[in-house]
Design an enzyme around this catalytic site. Sequence first.
Site, mmCIF file in Angstrom:
data_model
loop_
_atom_site.group_PDB
_atom_site.id
_atom_site.type_symbol
_atom_site.label_atom_id
_atom_site.label_comp_id
_atom_site.label_asym_id
_atom_site.label_seq_id
_atom_site.Cartn_x
_atom_site.Cartn_y
_atom_site.Cartn_z
ATOM 1 N N SER A 16 0.911 -1.216 0.117
ATOM 2 C CA SER A 16 0.029 -0.177 0.014
ATOM 3 C C SER A 16 1.112 1.283 0.041
ATOM 4 C CB SER A 16 -0.984 -0.108 1.240
ATOM 5 O OG SER A 16 -0.123 -0.034 2.272
ATOM 6 N N ARG A 92 13.311 -7.809 5.251
ATOM 7 C CA ARG A 92 14.449 -8.555 5.014
ATOM 8 C C ARG A 92 15.592 -7.733 5.581
ATOM 9 N NH1 ARG A 92 16.263 -13.065 3.969
ATOM 10 N NH2 ARG A 92 18.047 -12.368 2.804
ATOM 11 N N SER A 137 7.368 6.951 11.050
ATOM 12 C CA SER A 137 8.513 7.776 10.868
ATOM 13 C C SER A 137 9.072 7.404 9.388
ATOM 14 C CB SER A 137 9.666 7.546 11.703
ATOM 15 O OG SER A 137 9.018 7.698 13.056
ATOM 16 N N THR A 142 20.234 2.853 7.692
ATOM 17 C CA THR A 142 21.741 2.657 8.006
ATOM 18 C C THR A 142 21.820 1.126 8.668
ATOM 19 O OG1 THR A 142 21.080 3.282 10.591
ATOM 20 C CG2 THR A 142 22.249 4.893 9.017
ATOM 21 N N LEU A 145 18.921 -1.884 12.454
ATOM 22 C CA LEU A 145 17.361 -2.056 12.090
ATOM 23 C C LEU A 145 16.406 -0.869 12.386
ATOM 24 C CD1 LEU A 145 14.893 -3.889 10.780
ATOM 25 C CD2 LEU A 145 14.720 -4.498 13.238
ATOM 26 N N ASP A 146 15.698 -0.238 11.749
ATOM 27 C CA ASP A 146 14.877 0.895 12.067
ATOM 28 C C ASP A 146 15.578 1.834 12.766
ATOM 29 O OD1 ASP A 146 12.655 -0.509 10.971
ATOM 30 O OD2 ASP A 146 12.304 -1.486 12.714
HETATM 31 C C1 GRF Z 1 3.828 -0.475 6.870
HETATM 32 O O1 GRF Z 1 3.165 -0.542 7.873
HETATM 33 C C2 GRF Z 1 5.128 0.166 6.921
HETATM 34 O O2 GRF Z 1 5.264 1.400 7.855
HETATM 35 C C3 GRF Z 1 6.118 -1.117 7.424
HETATM 36 O O3 GRF Z 1 5.364 -2.342 6.833
HETATM 37 C C4 GRF Z 1 4.080 -1.979 6.408
HETATM 38 C C5 GRF Z 1 3.993 -2.258 5.137
HETATM 39 O O4 GRF Z 1 2.739 -1.979 4.522
HETATM 40 N N1 GRF Z 1 7.389 -1.094 7.060
HETATM 41 P P1 GRF Z 1 2.327 -2.104 2.968
HETATM 42 O O5 GRF Z 1 3.187 -3.280 2.487
HETATM 43 O O6 GRF Z 1 2.995 -0.579 2.216
HETATM 44 O O7 GRF Z 1 0.915 -1.817 2.519
#
Ligand code: GRF
Length: 190
Positions: A16, A92, A137, A142, A145-146
Amino acid sequence: MAEKTRVGVLISGRGSNLKALIDAQGDDCPYEVALVVSNVEDAPGLDFARQAGIATFARNHKGLKRAEFDAIVDAELRAHGIKAVALAGYMRLLSPGFVEGWAGRMINIHPSLLPLYKGLDTHARAIEAGDARHGCSVHLVTAELDDGPVLAQAEVPILPDDTPDTLAERVLVEEHRLYPRALVELVRTL
Ligand code: GRF
Protein backbone atom coordinates in the site's frame (compact mmCIF):
# COMPACT_ATOMS: atom_id res chain seq x y z
CA MET A 1 10.98 19.95 -16.78
CA ALA A 2 14.12 18.47 -15.20
CA GLU A 3 14.68 14.76 -15.52
CA LYS A 4 13.00 12.76 -12.78
CA THR A 5 15.08 10.79 -10.29
CA ARG A 6 14.64 7.08 -10.89
CA VAL A 7 13.60 5.36 -7.67
CA GLY A 8 13.54 1.66 -6.82
CA VAL A 9 10.98 0.44 -4.28
CA LEU A 10 11.58 -2.78 -2.32
CA ILE A 11 8.53 -4.66 -1.02
CA SER A 12 7.62 -8.01 0.48
CA GLY A 13 3.82 -7.87 0.75
CA ARG A 14 0.68 -5.78 0.42
CA GLY A 15 2.37 -2.74 -1.12
CA SER A 16 0.00 0.00 0.00
CA ASN A 17 2.92 2.38 0.56
CA LEU A 18 4.25 1.50 -2.89
CA LYS A 19 0.83 2.42 -4.27
CA ALA A 20 0.94 5.76 -2.43
CA LEU A 21 4.37 6.49 -3.94
CA ILE A 22 3.08 5.63 -7.42
CA ASP A 23 -0.16 7.62 -7.02
CA ALA A 24 1.75 10.74 -5.96
CA GLN A 25 3.64 10.88 -9.27
CA GLY A 26 2.19 13.94 -10.96
CA ASP A 27 3.93 16.21 -13.48
CA ASP A 28 5.60 18.19 -10.70
CA CYS A 29 6.85 15.14 -8.86
CA PRO A 30 10.66 14.98 -8.99
CA TYR A 31 10.83 11.17 -8.74
CA GLU A 32 9.67 8.30 -10.89
CA VAL A 33 9.23 4.78 -9.52
CA ALA A 34 11.20 2.93 -12.19
CA LEU A 35 11.62 -0.52 -10.63
CA VAL A 36 9.84 -2.52 -7.93
CA VAL A 37 11.79 -5.37 -6.33
CA SER A 38 10.28 -8.10 -4.17
CA ASN A 39 11.85 -10.99 -2.30
CA VAL A 40 8.41 -12.63 -2.30
CA GLU A 41 7.55 -13.81 -5.79
CA ASP A 42 3.78 -13.49 -5.38
CA ALA A 43 3.71 -10.36 -3.23
CA PRO A 44 0.30 -8.71 -3.84
CA GLY A 45 1.95 -5.30 -4.12
CA LEU A 46 3.65 -6.31 -7.37
CA ASP A 47 0.26 -5.85 -9.06
CA PHE A 48 0.33 -2.11 -8.33
CA ALA A 49 3.60 -1.89 -10.23
CA ARG A 50 2.36 -3.98 -13.14
CA GLN A 51 -0.86 -1.96 -13.41
CA ALA A 52 1.24 1.20 -13.61
CA GLY A 53 3.55 -0.29 -16.25
CA ILE A 54 6.54 -0.26 -13.90
CA ALA A 55 9.30 -2.87 -14.27
CA THR A 56 9.36 -5.54 -11.56
CA PHE A 57 11.96 -7.96 -10.31
CA ALA A 58 10.70 -10.69 -7.99
CA ARG A 59 12.97 -13.38 -6.68
CA ASN A 60 12.82 -15.55 -3.60
CA HIS A 61 15.85 -15.11 -1.35
CA LYS A 62 15.81 -18.69 -0.08
CA GLY A 63 19.01 -20.68 -0.59
CA LEU A 64 21.12 -17.56 -1.02
CA LYS A 65 23.33 -15.90 1.55
CA ARG A 66 22.10 -12.46 2.55
CA ALA A 67 24.99 -10.67 0.82
CA GLU A 68 24.52 -12.78 -2.32
CA PHE A 69 20.85 -11.95 -2.59
CA ASP A 70 21.50 -8.28 -1.91
CA ALA A 71 24.16 -8.22 -4.63
CA ILE A 72 21.57 -9.50 -7.11
CA VAL A 73 19.12 -6.80 -6.03
CA ASP A 74 21.85 -4.16 -6.21
CA ALA A 75 22.74 -5.21 -9.76
CA GLU A 76 19.06 -4.95 -10.80
CA LEU A 77 18.73 -1.50 -9.30
CA ARG A 78 21.87 -0.25 -11.02
CA ALA A 79 20.91 -1.87 -14.35
CA HIS A 80 17.68 0.17 -14.21
CA GLY A 81 19.53 3.42 -13.53
CA ILE A 82 18.07 3.72 -10.03
CA LYS A 83 19.41 6.65 -7.98
CA ALA A 84 17.40 6.28 -4.75
CA VAL A 85 15.73 3.39 -2.92
CA ALA A 86 12.54 3.35 -0.83
CA LEU A 87 11.86 0.36 1.40
CA ALA A 88 8.11 -0.20 1.68
CA GLY A 89 7.30 -3.17 3.87
CA TYR A 90 10.50 -4.95 2.84
CA MET A 91 10.82 -7.70 5.44
CA ARG A 92 14.51 -8.47 5.04
CA LEU A 93 17.51 -7.32 7.00
CA LEU A 94 19.99 -5.75 4.60
CA SER A 95 23.67 -6.65 4.38
CA PRO A 96 26.21 -3.98 5.39
CA GLY A 97 27.61 -3.76 1.86
CA PHE A 98 24.19 -3.03 0.36
CA VAL A 99 23.45 -0.38 3.00
CA GLU A 100 26.85 1.21 2.41
CA GLY A 101 26.30 1.30 -1.35
CA TRP A 102 23.04 3.24 -0.95
CA ALA A 103 24.04 5.39 2.03
CA GLY A 104 22.15 8.69 2.05
CA ARG A 105 19.95 7.48 -0.83
CA MET A 106 17.82 4.82 0.85
CA ILE A 107 14.83 5.47 3.12
CA ASN A 108 12.39 3.32 5.07
CA ILE A 109 8.95 3.92 6.55
CA HIS A 110 8.31 2.50 9.99
CA PRO A 111 5.00 2.49 11.87
CA SER A 112 6.07 4.16 15.11
CA LEU A 113 7.36 7.44 16.39
CA LEU A 114 11.03 6.46 16.29
CA PRO A 115 13.13 6.02 18.35
CA LEU A 116 10.17 4.31 20.06
CA TYR A 117 9.25 0.75 19.06
CA LYS A 118 11.77 -0.42 16.54
CA GLY A 119 11.01 -3.84 15.07
CA LEU A 120 7.63 -5.59 14.88
CA ASP A 121 4.21 -5.25 16.58
CA THR A 122 4.59 -1.53 17.05
CA HIS A 123 0.86 -0.79 17.37
CA ALA A 124 0.28 -3.39 20.10
CA ARG A 125 3.35 -2.18 21.96
CA ALA A 126 2.22 1.47 21.89
CA ILE A 127 -1.24 0.52 23.22
CA GLU A 128 0.27 -1.77 25.85
CA ALA A 129 2.54 1.05 27.04
CA GLY A 130 -0.48 3.33 27.55
CA ASP A 131 0.86 5.93 25.11
CA ALA A 132 -1.44 8.80 24.13
CA ARG A 133 0.14 9.22 20.70
CA HIS A 134 1.55 6.98 18.01
CA GLY A 135 2.48 7.43 14.38
CA CYS A 136 5.00 6.73 11.67
CA SER A 137 8.52 7.79 10.76
CA VAL A 138 10.58 7.96 7.60
CA HIS A 139 14.29 7.53 8.18
CA LEU A 140 17.51 7.10 6.26
CA VAL A 141 18.55 3.45 6.31
CA THR A 142 21.72 2.59 8.21
CA ALA A 143 23.19 -0.74 9.27
CA GLU A 144 21.00 -0.96 12.41
CA LEU A 145 17.34 -2.00 12.00
CA ASP A 146 14.89 0.95 12.06
CA ASP A 147 17.72 3.24 13.05
CA GLY A 148 19.27 6.10 11.08
CA PRO A 149 18.35 9.78 11.04
CA VAL A 150 14.61 10.48 11.07
CA LEU A 151 13.58 12.68 8.12
CA ALA A 152 9.84 13.05 8.77
CA GLN A 153 7.14 11.92 11.20
CA ALA A 154 3.35 12.03 11.46
CA GLU A 155 1.35 11.52 14.65
CA VAL A 156 -2.08 10.12 15.43
CA PRO A 157 -3.92 9.89 18.76
CA ILE A 158 -4.39 6.51 20.43
CA LEU A 159 -8.10 6.25 21.30
CA PRO A 160 -9.46 4.39 24.34
CA ASP A 161 -11.09 1.61 22.29
CA ASP A 162 -8.18 1.11 19.90
CA THR A 163 -7.04 -2.38 19.00
CA PRO A 164 -3.73 -2.89 17.17
CA ASP A 165 -5.75 -3.16 13.95
CA THR A 166 -7.76 0.05 14.34
CA LEU A 167 -4.63 1.90 15.33
CA ALA A 168 -2.68 0.43 12.41
CA GLU A 169 -5.39 1.66 10.03
CA ARG A 170 -5.18 5.20 11.41
CA VAL A 171 -1.39 5.20 11.17
CA LEU A 172 -1.45 3.77 7.63
CA VAL A 173 -3.47 6.75 6.36
CA GLU A 174 -0.66 8.98 7.62
CA GLU A 175 2.02 6.70 6.14
CA HIS A 176 0.49 7.12 2.71
CA ARG A 177 0.62 10.92 3.05
CA LEU A 178 4.05 11.08 4.63
CA TYR A 179 6.07 8.70 2.46
CA PRO A 180 5.65 10.45 -0.91
CA ARG A 181 6.44 13.81 0.73
CA ALA A 182 9.57 12.43 2.37
CA LEU A 183 10.73 10.82 -0.89
CA VAL A 184 10.29 14.13 -2.70
CA GLU A 185 12.42 15.81 -0.03
CA LEU A 186 15.10 13.12 -0.32
CA VAL A 187 15.44 13.27 -4.08
CA ARG A 188 15.67 17.07 -3.94
CA THR A 189 18.82 16.67 -1.84
CA LEU A 190 20.53 14.32 -4.31
C1 GRF B 1 3.80 -0.46 6.80
O1 GRF B 1 3.11 -0.34 8.00
C2 GRF B 1 5.20 0.08 6.92
O2 GRF B 1 5.28 1.16 7.81
C3 GRF B 1 5.96 -1.09 7.47
O3 GRF B 1 5.40 -2.21 6.85
C4 GRF B 1 4.07 -1.92 6.44
C5 GRF B 1 4.00 -2.16 4.97
O4 GRF B 1 2.69 -2.02 4.48
N1 GRF B 1 7.37 -0.94 7.24
P1 GRF B 1 2.44 -1.97 2.92
O5 GRF B 1 3.05 -3.24 2.33
O6 GRF B 1 3.11 -0.74 2.40
O7 GRF B 1 0.96 -1.93 2.74
